[in-house]
Write a protein that holds these residues in place. Structure first.
Motif, PDB file in Angstrom:
ATOM      1  N   VAL A  12       0.830  -1.197   0.000  1.00 29.41           N
ATOM      2  CA  VAL A  12       0.000   0.000   0.000  1.00 29.41           C
ATOM      3  C   VAL A  12       0.871   1.256   0.000  1.00 29.41           C
ATOM      4  CG1 VAL A  12      -1.732   1.272   1.312  1.00 29.41           C
ATOM      5  CG2 VAL A  12      -1.903  -1.194   1.122  1.00 29.41           C
ATOM      6  N   ALA A  13       1.962   1.230   0.738  1.00 28.83           N
ATOM      7  CA  ALA A  13       2.838   2.411   0.802  1.00 28.83           C
ATOM      8  C   ALA A  13       3.389   2.762  -0.581  1.00 28.83           C
ATOM      9  CB  ALA A  13       3.979   2.161   1.773  1.00 28.83           C
ATOM     10  N   LEU A  14       3.714   1.760  -1.366  1.00 26.99           N
ATOM     11  CA  LEU A  14       4.205   2.010  -2.714  1.00 26.99           C
ATOM     12  C   LEU A  14       3.128   2.659  -3.566  1.00 26.99           C
ATOM     13  CD1 LEU A  14       6.337   1.726  -4.935  1.00 26.99           C
ATOM     14  CD2 LEU A  14       5.401  -0.549  -5.374  1.00 26.99           C
ATOM     15  N   TRP A  15       1.912   2.161  -3.461  1.00 29.58           N
ATOM     16  CA  TRP A  15       0.821   2.736  -4.246  1.00 29.58           C
ATOM     17  C   TRP A  15       0.484   4.146  -3.782  1.00 29.58           C
ATOM     18  CZ3 TRP A  15       0.361   0.878  -8.711  1.00 29.58           C
ATOM     19  CH2 TRP A  15       0.541  -0.478  -8.954  1.00 29.58           C
ATOM     20  N   MET A  16       0.650   4.423  -2.492  1.00 30.18           N
ATOM     21  CA  MET A  16       0.431   5.789  -2.010  1.00 30.18           C
ATOM     22  C   MET A  16       1.492   6.730  -2.578  1.00 30.18           C
ATOM     23  SD  MET A  16      -2.330   5.623  -0.436  1.00 30.18           S
ATOM     24  CE  MET A  16      -2.419   7.234   0.280  1.00 30.18           C
ATOM     25  N   LEU A  17       2.724   6.272  -2.677  1.00 33.97           N
ATOM     26  CA  LEU A  17       3.773   7.086  -3.292  1.00 33.97           C
ATOM     27  C   LEU A  17       3.496   7.322  -4.774  1.00 33.97           C
ATOM     28  CD1 LEU A  17       7.008   5.638  -1.671  1.00 33.97           C
ATOM     29  CD2 LEU A  17       6.033   7.921  -1.355  1.00 33.97           C
ATOM     30  N   VAL A  18       2.980   6.317  -5.457  1.00 26.51           N
ATOM     31  CA  VAL A  18       2.617   6.477  -6.862  1.00 26.51           C
ATOM     32  C   VAL A  18       1.498   7.502  -7.004  1.00 26.51           C
ATOM     33  CG1 VAL A  18       1.575   5.297  -8.844  1.00 26.51           C
ATOM     34  CG2 VAL A  18       3.414   4.195  -7.560  1.00 26.51           C
ATOM     35  N   ALA A  19       0.490   7.426  -6.128  1.00 26.01           N
ATOM     36  CA  ALA A  19      -0.615   8.391  -6.175  1.00 26.01           C
ATOM     37  C   ALA A  19      -0.117   9.805  -5.878  1.00 26.01           C
ATOM     38  CB  ALA A  19      -1.698   7.986  -5.188  1.00 26.01           C
TER      39      ALA A  19
END
Length: 80
Positions: A12-19
């Motif tokens: 999830v942290a990776l996807w939050m950084l992408v967002a």
């Protein structure tokens, strides 16, 4: 031996950084007013879906309350 036993799926942290990166790129490309307009449309949509779900849930509860069945105690019957 490059094989690792742990799960290598993105978290999830990776996807939050992408967002966050997408939001920064969007802000740099089209400006602050467009980003605010986009966020307001998303907020209104989420509020509308939430309100619809709350009103639908109360309608379902009222419908179930009207058709609720009452258990009637019965004496033991002898089987033949």
């Amino acid at each position: 031996m490059g094989y690792r036993r742990r799960d290598a799926r993105p978290r999830v942290a990776l996807w939050m950084l992408v967002a966050l990166g997408d939001a920064v790129l969007l802000l740099a490309t089209i400006g602050v007013p467009a980003l605010i307009a986009l966020l307001s449309v998303v907020a209104v949509t989420v509020a509308g879906v939430g309100a619809w779900r709350v009103t639908r849930r109360s309608a379902l509860v009222r419908e179930d309350a009207m058709t609720a069945r009452v258990a009637v105690p019965m004496g033991h019957r002898r089987r033949a």
